[in-house]
Design a protein around this motif. Structure first.
Motif, PDB file in Angstrom:
ATOM      1  N   TYR A 181       0.832  -1.205   0.000  1.00 13.19           N
ATOM      2  CA  TYR A 181       0.000   0.000   0.000  1.00 13.19           C
ATOM      3  C   TYR A 181       0.865   1.253   0.000  1.00 13.19           C
ATOM      4  O   TYR A 181       2.048   1.223   0.342  1.00 13.19           O
ATOM      5  CB  TYR A 181      -0.923   0.025   1.221  1.00 13.19           C
ATOM      6  N   ARG A 182       0.235   2.355  -0.383  1.00 11.77           N
ATOM      7  CA  ARG A 182       0.917   3.647  -0.325  1.00 11.77           C
ATOM      8  C   ARG A 182      -0.092   4.768  -0.478  1.00 11.77           C
ATOM      9  O   ARG A 182      -1.033   4.678  -1.284  1.00 11.77           O
ATOM     10  CB  ARG A 182       1.957   3.758  -1.439  1.00 11.77           C
ATOM     11  N   TYR A 183       0.065   5.832   0.327  1.00  8.49           N
ATOM     12  CA  TYR A 183      -0.722   7.048   0.149  1.00  8.49           C
ATOM     13  C   TYR A 183       0.226   8.175  -0.231  1.00  8.49           C
ATOM     14  O   TYR A 183       1.211   8.442   0.466  1.00  8.49           O
ATOM     15  CB  TYR A 183      -1.491   7.423   1.418  1.00  8.49           C
ATOM     16  N   GLU A 184      -0.059   8.811  -1.360  1.00  7.28           N
ATOM     17  CA  GLU A 184       0.725   9.935  -1.842  1.00  7.28           C
ATOM     18  C   GLU A 184      -0.191  11.137  -1.991  1.00  7.28           C
ATOM     19  O   GLU A 184      -1.321  11.002  -2.484  1.00  7.28           O
ATOM     20  CB  GLU A 184       1.341   9.614  -3.208  1.00  7.28           C
ATOM     21  N   LYS A 185       0.294  12.305  -1.584  1.00  2.00           N
ATOM     22  CA  LYS A 185      -0.493  13.504  -1.856  1.00  2.00           C
ATOM     23  C   LYS A 185       0.422  14.694  -2.076  1.00  2.00           C
ATOM     24  O   LYS A 185       1.550  14.737  -1.585  1.00  2.00           O
ATOM     25  CB  LYS A 185      -1.498  13.791  -0.742  1.00  2.00           C
ATOM     26  N   PHE A 186      -0.099  15.629  -2.835  1.00  2.00           N
ATOM     27  CA  PHE A 186       0.622  16.872  -3.096  1.00  2.00           C
ATOM     28  C   PHE A 186      -0.187  18.000  -2.497  1.00  2.00           C
ATOM     29  O   PHE A 186      -1.373  18.147  -2.804  1.00  2.00           O
ATOM     30  CB  PHE A 186       0.793  17.081  -4.609  1.00  2.00           C
ATOM     31  N   HIS A 187       0.436  18.790  -1.634  1.00  2.52           N
ATOM     32  CA  HIS A 187      -0.273  19.884  -0.987  1.00  2.52           C
ATOM     33  C   HIS A 187       0.689  21.033  -0.746  1.00  2.52           C
ATOM     34  O   HIS A 187       1.909  20.857  -0.734  1.00  2.52           O
ATOM     35  CB  HIS A 187      -0.931  19.432   0.323  1.00  2.52           C
ATOM     36  N   ARG A 188       0.131  22.213  -0.554  1.00  2.00           N
ATOM     37  CA  ARG A 188       0.953  23.430  -0.457  1.00  2.00           C
ATOM     38  C   ARG A 188       1.705  23.513   0.859  1.00  2.00           C
ATOM     39  O   ARG A 188       2.870  23.881   0.898  1.00  2.00           O
ATOM     40  CB  ARG A 188       0.062  24.673  -0.624  1.00  2.00           C
ATOM     41  N   THR A 189       1.020  23.220   1.958  1.00  2.00           N
ATOM     42  CA  THR A 189       1.632  23.258   3.279  1.00  2.00           C
ATOM     43  C   THR A 189       1.209  22.016   4.055  1.00  2.00           C
ATOM     44  O   THR A 189       0.297  21.299   3.645  1.00  2.00           O
ATOM     45  CB  THR A 189       1.198  24.514   4.070  1.00  2.00           C
ATOM     46  N   ALA A 190       1.835  21.796   5.183  1.00  2.00           N
ATOM     47  CA  ALA A 190       1.550  20.583   5.960  1.00  2.00           C
ATOM     48  C   ALA A 190       0.099  20.501   6.395  1.00  2.00           C
ATOM     49  O   ALA A 190      -0.456  19.417   6.529  1.00  2.00           O
ATOM     50  CB  ALA A 190       2.464  20.526   7.184  1.00  2.00           C
ATOM     51  N   GLN A 191      -0.538  21.642   6.640  1.00  2.00           N
ATOM     52  CA  GLN A 191      -1.915  21.630   7.131  1.00  2.00           C
ATOM     53  C   GLN A 191      -2.957  21.734   6.016  1.00  2.00           C
ATOM     54  O   GLN A 191      -4.154  21.638   6.283  1.00  2.00           O
ATOM     55  CB  GLN A 191      -2.137  22.796   8.114  1.00  2.00           C
ATOM     56  N   ALA A 192      -2.527  21.918   4.781  1.00  2.00           N
ATOM     57  CA  ALA A 192      -3.470  22.191   3.704  1.00  2.00           C
ATOM     58  C   ALA A 192      -4.137  20.923   3.191  1.00  2.00           C
ATOM     59  O   ALA A 192      -3.627  19.818   3.340  1.00  2.00           O
ATOM     60  CB  ALA A 192      -2.757  22.899   2.549  1.00  2.00           C
ATOM     61  N   TRP A 193      -5.309  21.123   2.545  1.00  2.00           N
ATOM     62  CA  TRP A 193      -5.961  20.022   1.854  1.00  2.00           C
ATOM     63  C   TRP A 193      -5.069  19.565   0.710  1.00  2.00           C
ATOM     64  O   TRP A 193      -4.267  20.320   0.174  1.00  2.00           O
ATOM     65  CB  TRP A 193      -7.305  20.475   1.279  1.00  2.00           C
ATOM     66  N   ALA A 194      -5.253  18.313   0.305  1.00  2.00           N
ATOM     67  CA  ALA A 194      -4.502  17.796  -0.834  1.00  2.00           C
ATOM     68  C   ALA A 194      -4.970  18.472  -2.118  1.00  2.00           C
ATOM     69  O   ALA A 194      -6.166  18.584  -2.371  1.00  2.00           O
ATOM     70  CB  ALA A 194      -4.700  16.284  -0.948  1.00  2.00           C
ATOM     71  N   ILE A 195      -4.020  18.932  -2.933  1.00  2.00           N
ATOM     72  CA  ILE A 195      -4.371  19.366  -4.282  1.00  2.00           C
ATOM     73  C   ILE A 195      -4.789  18.140  -5.079  1.00  2.00           C
ATOM     74  O   ILE A 195      -5.767  18.166  -5.816  1.00  2.00           O
ATOM     75  CB  ILE A 195      -3.194  20.112  -4.929  1.00  2.00           C
ATOM     76  N   VAL A 196      -4.047  17.049  -4.886  1.00  2.00           N
ATOM     77  CA  VAL A 196      -4.440  15.717  -5.350  1.00  2.00           C
ATOM     78  C   VAL A 196      -3.866  14.710  -4.364  1.00  2.00           C
ATOM     79  O   VAL A 196      -2.734  14.856  -3.903  1.00  2.00           O
ATOM     80  CB  VAL A 196      -3.914  15.402  -6.768  1.00  2.00           C
ATOM     81  N   GLY A 197      -4.652  13.697  -4.039  1.00  2.00           N
ATOM     82  CA  GLY A 197      -4.174  12.600  -3.192  1.00  2.00           C
ATOM     83  C   GLY A 197      -4.472  11.279  -3.872  1.00  2.00           C
ATOM     84  O   GLY A 197      -5.491  11.143  -4.550  1.00  2.00           O
ATOM     85  N   VAL A 198      -3.576  10.306  -3.695  1.00  2.00           N
ATOM     86  CA  VAL A 198      -3.758   8.993  -4.307  1.00  2.00           C
ATOM     87  C   VAL A 198      -3.512   7.906  -3.266  1.00  2.00           C
ATOM     88  O   VAL A 198      -2.440   7.856  -2.650  1.00  2.00           O
ATOM     89  CB  VAL A 198      -2.810   8.777  -5.504  1.00  2.00           C
ATOM     90  N   ALA A 199      -4.512   7.049  -3.059  1.00  2.00           N
ATOM     91  CA  ALA A 199      -4.410   5.895  -2.169  1.00  2.00           C
ATOM     92  C   ALA A 199      -4.389   4.638  -3.027  1.00  2.00           C
ATOM     93  O   ALA A 199      -5.321   4.407  -3.796  1.00  2.00           O
ATOM     94  CB  ALA A 199      -5.581   5.856  -1.203  1.00  2.00           C
ATOM     95  N   ALA A 200      -3.330   3.840  -2.904  1.00  2.00           N
ATOM     96  CA  ALA A 200      -3.205   2.649  -3.745  1.00  2.00           C
ATOM     97  C   ALA A 200      -2.887   1.423  -2.905  1.00  2.00           C
ATOM     98  O   ALA A 200      -2.088   1.489  -1.963  1.00  2.00           O
ATOM     99  CB  ALA A 200      -2.111   2.849  -4.794  1.00  2.00           C
ATOM    100  N   VAL A 201      -3.525   0.301  -3.262  1.00  2.00           N
ATOM    101  CA  VAL A 201      -3.165  -1.002  -2.708  1.00  2.00           C
ATOM    102  C   VAL A 201      -2.946  -1.941  -3.893  1.00  2.00           C
ATOM    103  O   VAL A 201      -3.614  -1.831  -4.929  1.00  2.00           O
ATOM    104  CB  VAL A 201      -4.256  -1.574  -1.775  1.00  2.00           C
ATOM    105  N   ALA A 202      -1.984  -2.828  -3.755  1.00  2.00           N
ATOM    106  CA  ALA A 202      -1.666  -3.738  -4.853  1.00  2.00           C
ATOM    107  C   ALA A 202      -1.268  -5.094  -4.294  1.00  2.00           C
ATOM    108  O   ALA A 202      -0.581  -5.180  -3.270  1.00  2.00           O
ATOM    109  CB  ALA A 202      -0.537  -3.170  -5.712  1.00  2.00           C
ATOM    110  N   ARG A 203      -1.704  -6.131  -4.996  1.00  2.00           N
ATOM    111  CA  ARG A 203      -1.334  -7.507  -4.638  1.00  2.00           C
ATOM    112  C   ARG A 203      -0.372  -8.034  -5.691  1.00  2.00           C
ATOM    113  O   ARG A 203      -0.693  -8.069  -6.872  1.00  2.00           O
ATOM    114  CB  ARG A 203      -2.582  -8.388  -4.537  1.00  2.00           C
ATOM    115  N   ARG A 204       0.796  -8.425  -5.223  1.00  2.00           N
ATOM    116  CA  ARG A 204       1.854  -8.872  -6.138  1.00  2.00           C
ATOM    117  C   ARG A 204       1.940 -10.392  -6.143  1.00  2.00           C
ATOM    118  O   ARG A 204       1.835 -11.044  -5.110  1.00  2.00           O
ATOM    119  CB  ARG A 204       3.185  -8.261  -5.719  1.00  2.00           C
ATOM    120  N   SER A 205       2.160 -10.967  -7.333  1.00  2.00           N
ATOM    121  CA  SER A 205       2.293 -12.414  -7.475  1.00  2.00           C
ATOM    122  C   SER A 205       3.230 -12.735  -8.630  1.00  2.00           C
ATOM    123  O   SER A 205       3.015 -12.260  -9.752  1.00  2.00           O
ATOM    124  CB  SER A 205       0.916 -13.045  -7.718  1.00  2.00           C
TER     125      SER A 205
END
Length: 285
Positions: A181-205
């Motif tokens: 899993y991984r959560y990535e987001k881009f935001h202006r400051t630490a307290q700001a809302w995400a300009i874009v956020g991405v939550a991903a989970v992946a199963r590898r085999s």
């Protein structure tokens, strides 16, 4: 600014809260941690005539192991989500994303249920719930009902909750040992809302991505699944190049907003870049 006048009740049970909401109708609002509603009241962007404070309902706090899933009380704070050992062991994506919410002061007061019920598409946790295929548990005059995350978020700041229902818990499927899993987001400051956020989970085999689920914040009026990128990632080689190619489809079907923080095309670009990063980490690349 001083909020408009309102009545206030602090029920001692979920049933009492439901009855108060039912009596108050559309002019009643639930308040828990208050991190979303209080600013709206102070700015007079919300005018409830009745506040139903569920903050004292201890039954709505904590995490319970249900075998294949975790049941998380709606009043569990962001900080408690970050620190809970069951969530860390079985749903690390949620803990990781909760740790990026605002600042420590907000995380100690804000609640999981409050964030989801507020339904801001720029918030972190709604996108995580969409990626995890979580289920919201609501209680109203007719009893309890379950609402899938994909149906729960209906429009900007709008959910499937009826005016006389209380969000009591969230059921989150456990991620097995073969999931990353991984959560990535881009935001202006630490307290700001995400300009874009991405939550991903992946199963590898066997060196490939067997399955991927991706939820995105601030790419529309509601948190959205990057279905096209999920389909492209499924079966792909677990390599940076292959996952970057899959991530190029992350913005397909989205309607990102344009505001002072970024144009729609800029958000589309961010969605592709952040999805590539999140998929790579989730897939162990």
């Amino acid at each position: 600014m001083i909020p408009a006048k309102f009545d206030y009740v602090r029920p001692s049970s979920v049933g009492d809260a439901v009855r108060a909401l039912d009596a108050g109708g559309e002019d009643a609002k639930v308040i828990a941690g208050g991190q979303s509603l209080l600013p709206l009241l102070r700015l007079r962007l919300a005018y409830p005539e009745l506040l139903v404070d569920v903050g004292g309902l201890g039954d709505l706090r904590g995490v319970r192991d249900e075998g294949g899933s975790l049941l998380i009380g709606a009043l569990t704070t962001h900080d408690e989500v970050v620190r809970d050992p069951l969530i860390a062991a079985h749903c690390g994506l949620l803990a990781q994303a909760a740790g990026t919410v605002a600042d420590p002061a907000v995380r100690h007061r804000g609640t999981l249920g409050g964030s989801l019920a507020h339904a801001d598409p720029a918030a972190d946790l709604p996108a995580v719930m969409v990626a995890l295929d979580a289920t919201m548990i609501a209680q109203g005059p007719g009893g309890e009902r379950s609402i899938g995350a994909s149906e729960f978020f209906e429009d900007y700041l709008t959910t499937a909750l009826a005016a006389n229902e209380v969000l009591t818990a969230v059921r989150v499927p456990k991620l097995g040992a073969d999931w990353g899993y991984r959560y990535e987001k881009f935001h202006r400051t630490a307290q700001a809302w995400a300009i874009v956020g991405v939550a991903a989970v992946a199963r590898r085999s066997n060196g490939h991505v067997a399955e991927a689920r991706i939820g995105m914040a601030n790419m529309g009026a509601v948190p959205v699944r990057a279905r096209a990128a999920e389909e492209a990632a499924a079966g792909a080689e677990a390599s940076a190049e292959a996952l970057r190619a899959a991530a190029q489809r992350a913005d397909e079907g989205t309607q990102p907003p344009a505001d002072l923080h970024g144009a729609a095309d800029y958000r589309r670009h961010l969605a592709r870049v952040l999805t590539a990063r999140a998929l790579a980490v989730a897939s162990g690349v």
